[in-house]
Design a protein around this motif. Structure first.
Motif, PDB file in Angstrom:
ATOM      1  N   GLY A 127       0.802  -1.210   0.000  1.00  0.00           N
ATOM      2  CA  GLY A 127       0.000   0.000   0.000  1.00  0.00           C
ATOM      3  C   GLY A 127       0.834   1.259   0.000  1.00  0.00           C
ATOM      4  O   GLY A 127       0.302   2.367  -0.044  1.00  0.00           O
ATOM      5  N   GLY A 128       2.168   1.093   0.087  1.00  0.00           N
ATOM      6  CA  GLY A 128       3.051   2.233  -0.054  1.00  0.00           C
ATOM      7  C   GLY A 128       3.465   2.914   1.228  1.00  0.00           C
ATOM      8  O   GLY A 128       4.167   3.930   1.180  1.00  0.00           O
ATOM      9  N   GLU A 129       3.051   2.394   2.398  1.00  0.00           N
ATOM     10  CA  GLU A 129       3.469   3.026   3.652  1.00  0.00           C
ATOM     11  C   GLU A 129       4.987   2.951   3.792  1.00  0.00           C
ATOM     12  O   GLU A 129       5.570   1.868   3.713  1.00  0.00           O
ATOM     13  CB  GLU A 129       2.819   2.324   4.842  1.00  0.00           C
ATOM     14  CG  GLU A 129       3.227   2.924   6.180  1.00  0.00           C
ATOM     15  CD  GLU A 129       2.722   2.113   7.363  1.00  0.00           C
ATOM     16  OE1 GLU A 129       2.960   2.559   8.510  1.00  0.00           O
ATOM     17  OE2 GLU A 129       2.121   1.047   7.153  1.00  0.00           O
ATOM     18  N   PRO A 130       5.667   4.068   4.019  1.00  0.00           N
ATOM     19  CA  PRO A 130       7.130   4.034   4.131  1.00  0.00           C
ATOM     20  C   PRO A 130       7.601   3.231   5.343  1.00  0.00           C
ATOM     21  O   PRO A 130       6.990   3.271   6.409  1.00  0.00           O
ATOM     22  CB  PRO A 130       7.514   5.514   4.286  1.00  0.00           C
ATOM     23  CG  PRO A 130       6.332   6.282   3.797  1.00  0.00           C
ATOM     24  CD  PRO A 130       5.143   5.455   4.117  1.00  0.00           C
ATOM     25  N   VAL A 131       8.687   2.508   5.155  1.00  0.00           N
ATOM     26  CA  VAL A 131       9.392   1.842   6.241  1.00  0.00           C
ATOM     27  C   VAL A 131      10.793   2.446   6.266  1.00  0.00           C
ATOM     28  O   VAL A 131      11.528   2.358   5.276  1.00  0.00           O
ATOM     29  CB  VAL A 131       9.456   0.314   6.039  1.00  0.00           C
ATOM     30  CG1 VAL A 131      10.287  -0.339   7.146  1.00  0.00           C
ATOM     31  CG2 VAL A 131       8.057  -0.288   5.982  1.00  0.00           C
ATOM     32  N   TRP A 132      11.168   3.058   7.380  1.00  0.00           N
ATOM     33  CA  TRP A 132      12.389   3.847   7.434  1.00  0.00           C
ATOM     34  C   TRP A 132      13.611   2.963   7.665  1.00  0.00           C
ATOM     35  O   TRP A 132      13.496   1.827   8.136  1.00  0.00           O
ATOM     36  CB  TRP A 132      12.251   4.931   8.504  1.00  0.00           C
ATOM     37  CG  TRP A 132      10.970   5.696   8.350  1.00  0.00           C
ATOM     38  CD1 TRP A 132       9.855   5.625   9.117  1.00  0.00           C
ATOM     39  CD2 TRP A 132      10.654   6.584   7.285  1.00  0.00           C
ATOM     40  NE1 TRP A 132       8.862   6.426   8.617  1.00  0.00           N
ATOM     41  CE2 TRP A 132       9.315   7.028   7.487  1.00  0.00           C
ATOM     42  CE3 TRP A 132      11.351   7.070   6.171  1.00  0.00           C
ATOM     43  CZ2 TRP A 132       8.683   7.927   6.634  1.00  0.00           C
ATOM     44  CZ3 TRP A 132      10.719   7.965   5.319  1.00  0.00           C
ATOM     45  CH2 TRP A 132       9.418   8.383   5.556  1.00  0.00           C
ATOM     46  N   MET A 133      14.780   3.466   7.335  1.00  0.00           N
ATOM     47  CA  MET A 133      16.002   2.672   7.297  1.00  0.00           C
ATOM     48  C   MET A 133      17.032   3.226   8.281  1.00  0.00           C
ATOM     49  O   MET A 133      17.415   4.394   8.183  1.00  0.00           O
ATOM     50  CB  MET A 133      16.614   2.705   5.891  1.00  0.00           C
ATOM     51  CG  MET A 133      15.643   2.332   4.779  1.00  0.00           C
ATOM     52  SD  MET A 133      16.238   2.877   3.156  1.00  0.00           S
ATOM     53  CE  MET A 133      17.724   1.875   2.997  1.00  0.00           C
ATOM     54  N   TYR A 134      17.467   2.390   9.218  1.00  0.00           N
ATOM     55  CA  TYR A 134      18.581   2.757  10.087  1.00  0.00           C
ATOM     56  C   TYR A 134      19.838   2.314   9.366  1.00  0.00           C
ATOM     57  O   TYR A 134      20.103   1.125   9.244  1.00  0.00           O
ATOM     58  CB  TYR A 134      18.435   2.076  11.446  1.00  0.00           C
ATOM     59  CG  TYR A 134      19.316   2.663  12.528  1.00  0.00           C
ATOM     60  CD1 TYR A 134      19.044   3.920  13.053  1.00  0.00           C
ATOM     61  CD2 TYR A 134      20.387   1.958  13.037  1.00  0.00           C
ATOM     62  CE1 TYR A 134      19.833   4.462  14.052  1.00  0.00           C
ATOM     63  CE2 TYR A 134      21.183   2.490  14.042  1.00  0.00           C
ATOM     64  CZ  TYR A 134      20.910   3.737  14.543  1.00  0.00           C
ATOM     65  OH  TYR A 134      21.700   4.280  15.532  1.00  0.00           O
ATOM     66  N   SER A 135      20.631   3.274   8.875  1.00  0.00           N
ATOM     67  CA  SER A 135      21.658   3.022   7.852  1.00  0.00           C
ATOM     68  C   SER A 135      20.966   2.371   6.658  1.00  0.00           C
ATOM     69  O   SER A 135      20.051   2.944   6.095  1.00  0.00           O
ATOM     70  CB  SER A 135      22.820   2.186   8.385  1.00  0.00           C
ATOM     71  OG  SER A 135      23.637   2.948   9.254  1.00  0.00           O
TER      72      SER A 135
END
Length: 366
Positions: A127-135
């Motif tokens: 559905g396009g919800e962002p998942v953020w990236m640690y490094s």
């Protein structure tokens, strides 16, 4: 792809199916083989370091390149690689000055927001919800990262053995080489013998330190520290650690004390363990608001040097570290005490939080 997703502070990681974009210009996609479990990730999981959610943590990545973005040179699909947790942009004022370890873009976009340098994450839920990236978000089957953070692993070196080189080992190298510039014959104390502390002990031996004193609260970690190269150990639950360090050095104190956990107590031990004119190097990442006391008059009279160190210079130092590994002078695998499958990533961090991990735990993804 499967990933261990951080959803809220003090909640266990959840295994989810998420999507990874193709690499953009100057980026590389990696099929992840292994990822180290770092204390910095644990700080995020516990809410001690603010970070947006949902997120994929993990920044000690080893794997195989599966796709290259445009304008990437010197790397090929199929290369066995490791990553550095610092992903230098290569164009900001600090990178231009040779200070890649404090890259302005890295702190503005990635550490603060979980994005790469176009202001977007490469991960999303359905559905396009962002998942953020640690490094680069290494606790997943696929990671996308700038090519400036990717380094080919020498032939004959196992990928899982070097997953942690890009964080704990690189952090230790930066502290020894750039912050303290440890020389042959120096005496050093390593306060907290966890993942970074273990790497500091190994590398201090490589640097030619004459005496390496490990300080910790756990007997099993101190036993492991001796196996890695510590010449003496101090259990701070049994004695005053700074006094013990001074006794081990004939009342003098060490030339350099490394604080490798990130707490006011371990900072105080490091501060009080050094000789006049000595160096106290703060390496551990403390939760926001944690402070260490300094008597300004004592600093002046004893000519103490208090320094901070945040990793090494990736493009300059990662090839050096991997060459040391290839030649058998550095064995990061000796500091790995536990392996977990991706499905047990939450348990790996719970064990780390309980103080049960000696050195480093590695999560095997593939």
């Amino acid at each position: 792809m499967r990933a261990a997703v951080h959803t809220a502070a003090n909640e266990p990681l959840r295994i989810e199916e998420i999507e990874a974009e193709r690499p953009a210009e100057g980026e590389v996609a990696i099929d992840v083989t292994s990822c180290g479990a770092c204390h910095s990730d644990l700080h995020v999981l516990k809410g001690e370091l603010p970070f947006p959610t949902p997120a994929v943590l993990g920044h000690e990545v080893a794997g195989v390149i599966s796709e290259l973005g445009s304008s990437v040179s010197g790397l090929e699909v199929g290369d066995r690689v490791v990553t550095s947790f610092i992903m230098p942009c290569g164009r900001c004022a600090q990178c231009a000055a040779g200070n890649e370890e404090i890259c302005l873009e890295f702190f503005a976009y990635n550490r603060a927001k979980g994005q790469l340098y176009d202001g977007r994450t490469r991960l999303s839920r359905g559905g396009g919800e962002p998942v953020w990236m640690y490094s680069m978000g290494g606790l997943a089957q696929r990671a996308v990262t700038p090519a400036t953070s990717v380094y080919r692993v020498p032939d004959g070196v196992e990928l899982t053995d070097v997953a942690a080189v890009g964080c704990s080992t690189m952090t230790a190298y930066g502290a020894l080489r750039h912050a303290a510039d440890v020389r042959v014959g120096d005496t050093v104390a390593v306060v907290a013998a966890g993942g970074v502390g273990s790497a500091l002990i190994q590398l201090a031996r490589v640097f030619g330190a004459a005496e390496i004193i490990a300080v910790d609260v756990a007997a099993e970690k101190l036993e492991a520290a001796r196996e890695l190269g510590a010449t003496s150990t101090v259990n701070s639950t049994e004695t005053d650690p700074a006094t013990a360090v001074r006794e081990l050095t004939g009342g003098r104190g060490v030339d350099v004390a490394f604080e490798a956990l990130g707490s006011s107590r371990t900072f105080e031990v490091a501060r009080d363990s050094v000789v006049e004119g000595g160096q106290v190097v703060v390496v551990g990442i403390a939760p926001p608001g944690d402070t260490g006391e300094l008597n300004l008059g004592t600093i002046a009279r004893r000519k103490l040097q208090v320094k901070g160190s945040y990793g090494a210079k990736p493009r300059r130092d990662m090839p050096v570290l991997l060459d040391l590994v290839a030649r058998g002078l550095l064995r990061p695998q000796d500091a790995i005490s536990e392996h977990y499958p991706l499905d047990q990533a939450a348990e790996a961090f719970a064990a780390l939080d309980r103080g049960e991990i000696r050195g480093r735990a590695v999560i095997d993804v593939a």
